[in-house]
Design a protein around this motif. Structure first.
Motif, PDB file in Angstrom:
ATOM      1  N   PHE A 117       0.830  -1.204   0.000  1.00 39.98           N
ATOM      2  CA  PHE A 117       0.000   0.000   0.000  1.00 39.98           C
ATOM      3  C   PHE A 117       0.868   1.259   0.000  1.00 39.98           C
ATOM      4  CE2 PHE A 117      -2.208   3.344   2.415  1.00 39.98           C
ATOM      5  CZ  PHE A 117      -3.273   3.573   1.549  1.00 39.98           C
ATOM      6  N   LEU A 118       1.930   1.265   0.815  1.00 39.20           N
ATOM      7  CA  LEU A 118       2.824   2.421   0.843  1.00 39.20           C
ATOM      8  C   LEU A 118       3.535   2.616  -0.495  1.00 39.20           C
ATOM      9  CD1 LEU A 118       4.411   2.318   4.384  1.00 39.20           C
ATOM     10  CD2 LEU A 118       3.001   4.107   3.411  1.00 39.20           C
ATOM     11  N   ILE A 119       3.940   1.523  -1.125  1.00 37.46           N
ATOM     12  CA  ILE A 119       4.571   1.623  -2.444  1.00 37.46           C
ATOM     13  C   ILE A 119       3.574   2.201  -3.448  1.00 37.46           C
ATOM     14  CG2 ILE A 119       5.508   0.283  -4.371  1.00 37.46           C
ATOM     15  CD1 ILE A 119       6.735  -1.602  -2.253  1.00 37.46           C
ATOM     16  N   PHE A 120       2.338   1.738  -3.387  1.00 36.49           N
ATOM     17  CA  PHE A 120       1.297   2.261  -4.271  1.00 36.49           C
ATOM     18  C   PHE A 120       1.078   3.755  -4.030  1.00 36.49           C
ATOM     19  CE2 PHE A 120      -3.223   3.276  -4.912  1.00 36.49           C
ATOM     20  CZ  PHE A 120      -3.302   3.066  -6.273  1.00 36.49           C
ATOM     21  N   MET A 121       1.023   4.162  -2.770  1.00 35.86           N
ATOM     22  CA  MET A 121       0.842   5.578  -2.446  1.00 35.86           C
ATOM     23  C   MET A 121       2.014   6.404  -2.968  1.00 35.86           C
ATOM     24  SD  MET A 121      -2.057   5.976  -1.043  1.00 35.86           S
ATOM     25  CE  MET A 121      -1.887   7.616  -0.419  1.00 35.86           C
ATOM     26  N   TYR A 122       3.219   5.907  -2.767  1.00 34.57           N
ATOM     27  CA  TYR A 122       4.416   6.604  -3.233  1.00 34.57           C
ATOM     28  C   TYR A 122       4.370   6.807  -4.748  1.00 34.57           C
ATOM     29  CZ  TYR A 122       9.336   7.306  -4.433  1.00 34.57           C
ATOM     30  OH  TYR A 122      10.507   7.781  -4.949  1.00 34.57           O
TER      31      TYR A 122
END
Length: 129
Positions: A117-122
């Motif tokens: 999820f954090l990679i997607f947000m980034y």
């Protein structure tokens, strides 16, 4: 430390037990490789972000740092959990038991989902800034 020997009385039992221990070790090493890979992805993402100066927006910079830190924490937790599971399974093999490890698998899946999820947000912040 118990050494498994192939004796006259129980050759199949000894070989079966040795195969289970070797499978346990292979599983442990696979989890350790996974932990190292996750930590590497965190370092790579953060270092590339700041090396090639992808963005100067503070929100994206904080997200890149957070991504690197969380990847290291997730990798560390996976390493610790895999060591705990390895020793637990080793003991279970010696005692002739099998207890599935649902809780740790669920916990690691949640941590991994958070990281994805954090990679997607980034990436979405980078693409739609």
């Amino acid at each position: 430390m118990e050494v498994l020997k192939k004796g006259k009385g129980q050759p199949e039992e000894s070989v079966k037990c040795a195969q289970q221990h070797l499978a346990n070790e292979r599983t442990y090493l696979a989890w350790i490789r996974t932990a190292i890979s996750i930590i590497g992805v965190g370092f790579l993402t953060t270092s590339l972000h700041f090396t090639i100066k992808i963005s100067s927006i503070p929100t994206i910079n904080i997200l890149a740092i957070l991504l690197g830190i969380i990847a290291c924490v997730v990798g560390f937790i996976i390493g610790v959990l895999s060591t705990i599971q390895y020793t637990r399974k080793r003991r279970e093999i010696q005692e002739g038991l099998f207890i599935p490890s649902n809780h740790s698998i669920l916990f690691v899946s949640i941590l991994f989902s958070l990281l994805v999820f954090l990679i997607f947000m980034y990436l979405s912040f980078l693409l739609f800034k």
